[in-house]
Design a protein around this motif. Structure first.
Motif, PDB file in Angstrom:
ATOM      1  N   ALA A 149       0.851  -1.187   0.000  1.00  0.00           N
ATOM      2  CA  ALA A 149       0.000   0.000   0.000  1.00  0.00           C
ATOM      3  C   ALA A 149       0.892   1.244   0.000  1.00  0.00           C
ATOM      4  N   VAL A 150       0.633   2.139  -0.945  1.00  0.00           N
ATOM      5  CA  VAL A 150       1.404   3.373  -1.068  1.00  0.00           C
ATOM      6  C   VAL A 150       0.455   4.552  -0.871  1.00  0.00           C
ATOM      7  N   PRO A 151       0.561   5.273   0.257  1.00  0.00           N
ATOM      8  CA  PRO A 151      -0.263   6.469   0.437  1.00  0.00           C
ATOM      9  C   PRO A 151       0.120   7.524  -0.613  1.00  0.00           C
ATOM     10  N   ILE A 152      -0.866   8.102  -1.253  1.00  0.00           N
ATOM     11  CA  ILE A 152      -0.622   9.121  -2.276  1.00  0.00           C
ATOM     12  C   ILE A 152      -0.704  10.486  -1.605  1.00  0.00           C
ATOM     13  N   THR A 153       0.424  11.184  -1.588  1.00  0.00           N
ATOM     14  CA  THR A 153       0.512  12.479  -0.921  1.00  0.00           C
ATOM     15  C   THR A 153       0.959  13.560  -1.919  1.00  0.00           C
ATOM     16  N   VAL A 154       0.751  14.807  -1.544  1.00  0.00           N
ATOM     17  CA  VAL A 154       1.233  15.924  -2.352  1.00  0.00           C
ATOM     18  C   VAL A 154       2.746  15.816  -2.510  1.00  0.00           C
ATOM     19  N   ASN A 214      -3.842   9.108  -9.936  1.00  0.00           N
ATOM     20  CA  ASN A 214      -3.538   9.093  -8.501  1.00  0.00           C
ATOM     21  C   ASN A 214      -3.586  10.527  -7.995  1.00  0.00           C
ATOM     22  N   TYR A 215      -4.487  10.780  -7.034  1.00  0.00           N
ATOM     23  CA  TYR A 215      -4.629  12.098  -6.414  1.00  0.00           C
ATOM     24  C   TYR A 215      -4.213  12.021  -4.950  1.00  0.00           C
ATOM     25  N   PRO A 216      -3.750  13.138  -4.385  1.00  0.00           N
ATOM     26  CA  PRO A 216      -3.419  13.162  -2.956  1.00  0.00           C
ATOM     27  C   PRO A 216      -4.622  12.768  -2.104  1.00  0.00           C
ATOM     28  N   GLY A 217      -4.327  12.071  -1.018  1.00  0.00           N
ATOM     29  CA  GLY A 217      -5.370  11.634  -0.097  1.00  0.00           C
ATOM     30  C   GLY A 217      -5.865  10.228  -0.381  1.00  0.00           C
ATOM     31  N   ASP A 218      -5.475   9.665  -1.500  1.00  0.00           N
ATOM     32  CA  ASP A 218      -5.876   8.302  -1.844  1.00  0.00           C
ATOM     33  C   ASP A 218      -4.738   7.346  -1.462  1.00  0.00           C
ATOM     34  N   ARG A 255       5.028 -16.225 -15.604  1.00  0.00           N
ATOM     35  CA  ARG A 255       5.817 -17.005 -16.559  1.00  0.00           C
ATOM     36  C   ARG A 255       7.237 -17.161 -16.037  1.00  0.00           C
ATOM     37  N   GLN A 256       7.859 -18.278 -16.427  1.00  0.00           N
ATOM     38  CA  GLN A 256       9.271 -18.537 -16.128  1.00  0.00           C
ATOM     39  C   GLN A 256       9.939 -19.095 -17.373  1.00  0.00           C
ATOM     40  N   ASP A 257      11.199 -18.732 -17.574  1.00  0.00           N
ATOM     41  CA  ASP A 257      11.998 -19.279 -18.663  1.00  0.00           C
ATOM     42  C   ASP A 257      13.308 -19.770 -18.073  1.00  0.00           C
ATOM     43  N   ALA A 258      13.447 -21.086 -17.965  1.00  0.00           N
ATOM     44  CA  ALA A 258      14.625 -21.673 -17.331  1.00  0.00           C
ATOM     45  C   ALA A 258      15.909 -21.394 -18.104  1.00  0.00           C
ATOM     46  N   ASP A 259      15.828 -21.279 -19.424  1.00  0.00           N
ATOM     47  CA  ASP A 259      17.034 -21.027 -20.234  1.00  0.00           C
ATOM     48  C   ASP A 259      17.673 -19.682 -19.906  1.00  0.00           C
ATOM     49  N   THR A 260      16.835 -18.679 -19.662  1.00  0.00           N
ATOM     50  CA  THR A 260      17.356 -17.331 -19.381  1.00  0.00           C
ATOM     51  C   THR A 260      17.232 -16.941 -17.912  1.00  0.00           C
ATOM     52  N   ARG A 261      16.637 -17.817 -17.108  1.00  0.00           N
ATOM     53  CA  ARG A 261      16.387 -17.558 -15.686  1.00  0.00           C
ATOM     54  C   ARG A 261      15.511 -16.316 -15.484  1.00  0.00           C
ATOM     55  N   THR A 262      14.614 -16.110 -16.446  1.00  0.00           N
ATOM     56  CA  THR A 262      13.728 -14.948 -16.433  1.00  0.00           C
ATOM     57  C   THR A 262      12.372 -15.323 -15.859  1.00  0.00           C
ATOM     58  N   VAL A 263      11.839 -14.429 -15.044  1.00  0.00           N
ATOM     59  CA  VAL A 263      10.463 -14.561 -14.564  1.00  0.00           C
ATOM     60  C   VAL A 263       9.695 -13.321 -14.995  1.00  0.00           C
ATOM     61  N   GLU A 264       8.410 -13.517 -15.254  1.00  0.00           N
ATOM     62  CA  GLU A 264       7.531 -12.403 -15.596  1.00  0.00           C
ATOM     63  C   GLU A 264       6.528 -12.231 -14.470  1.00  0.00           C
ATOM     64  N   VAL A 265       6.348 -11.000 -14.059  1.00  0.00           N
ATOM     65  CA  VAL A 265       5.376 -10.650 -13.023  1.00  0.00           C
ATOM     66  C   VAL A 265       4.318  -9.769 -13.663  1.00  0.00           C
ATOM     67  N   THR A 266       3.063 -10.136 -13.473  1.00  0.00           N
ATOM     68  CA  THR A 266       1.939  -9.304 -13.908  1.00  0.00           C
ATOM     69  C   THR A 266       1.408  -8.612 -12.667  1.00  0.00           C
ATOM     70  N   LEU A 267       1.141  -7.305 -12.775  1.00  0.00           N
ATOM     71  CA  LEU A 267       0.783  -6.540 -11.573  1.00  0.00           C
ATOM     72  C   LEU A 267      -0.272  -5.496 -11.867  1.00  0.00           C
ATOM     73  N   SER A 268      -0.826  -4.988 -10.781  1.00  0.00           N
ATOM     74  CA  SER A 268      -1.714  -3.829 -10.863  1.00  0.00           C
ATOM     75  C   SER A 268      -1.530  -3.001  -9.605  1.00  0.00           C
ATOM     76  N   GLY A 269      -1.796  -1.710  -9.759  1.00  0.00           N
ATOM     77  CA  GLY A 269      -1.819  -0.783  -8.633  1.00  0.00           C
ATOM     78  C   GLY A 269      -3.168  -0.104  -8.642  1.00  0.00           C
ATOM     79  N   LYS A 270      -3.984  -0.386  -7.632  1.00  0.00           N
ATOM     80  CA  LYS A 270      -5.360   0.116  -7.597  1.00  0.00           C
ATOM     81  C   LYS A 270      -5.514   1.207  -6.544  1.00  0.00           C
ATOM     82  N   ASN A 271      -6.330   2.206  -6.895  1.00  0.00           N
ATOM     83  CA  ASN A 271      -6.719   3.213  -5.919  1.00  0.00           C
ATOM     84  C   ASN A 271      -8.239   3.176  -5.774  1.00  0.00           C
ATOM     85  N   SER A 272      -8.829   4.182  -5.143  1.00  0.00           N
ATOM     86  CA  SER A 272     -10.273   4.143  -4.888  1.00  0.00           C
ATOM     87  C   SER A 272     -11.115   4.228  -6.166  1.00  0.00           C
TER      88      SER A 272
END
Length: 139
Positions: free
Chosen positions: A22-27, A94-98, A108-125
């Motif tokens: 959780a990241v508080p959104i501030t001025v 993203n507005y202050p106060g949220d 996903r993972q690729d053993a040949d390159t030792r790479t991992v893929e992360v899918t993400l989201s950042g949600k506010n109100s």
């Protein structure tokens, strides 16, 4: 903040869920991020200019969001992980106060390159502020 322990490729599996952040959104966060990235667009630091644009408050720039995405993934992966790709799409502002809460998982993972893929989201109100994928190489 970066974890002192780096994930090893062998210890990660597709479907693994990253801890939420959780990241508080501030001025200060919004204006500091804009200044640090040399983005002097008035909507990122001048309330009256933002309102003249039809915005209720100043709003976060994409480079600050990008940095927060990297912080989120790196806090899970650790300091020895190497980012090879970071692709994001912005949604609701993203507005202050949220608060923006990151969540993600290994998709996903690729053993040949030792790479991992992360899918993400950042949600506010208002919904998703950011969605995307990050690829990184783990030791």
């Amino acid at each position: 903040m970066t974890s002192k322990n780096t994930k090893r490729f062998e210890d990660v599996r597709p479907g693994e869920v990253l801890p939420e952040l959780a990241v508080p959104i501030t001025v200060g966060l919004i204006t500091g991020g804009a200044i640090a990235t040399r983005d002097y667009f008035p909507g990122h630091h001048d309330l009256e200019a933002a309102r003249a644009l039809g915005s209720p408050h100043i709003f976060m720039n994409i480079l600050t969001t990008n940095g927060l995405v990297q912080r989120y993934v790196e806090s899970w992966a650790g300091p020895l992980a190497t980012f090879t790709s970071l692709k994001i799409k912005l949604g609701a502002p993203n507005y202050p106060g949220d608060c923006m809460t990151f969540s993600g998982s290994v998709t996903r993972q690729d053993a040949d390159t030792r790479t991992v893929e992360v899918t993400l989201s950042g949600k506010n109100s208002m919904g998703n502020h950011v969605t995307g994928t990050v690829a990184l190489v783990l030791p």
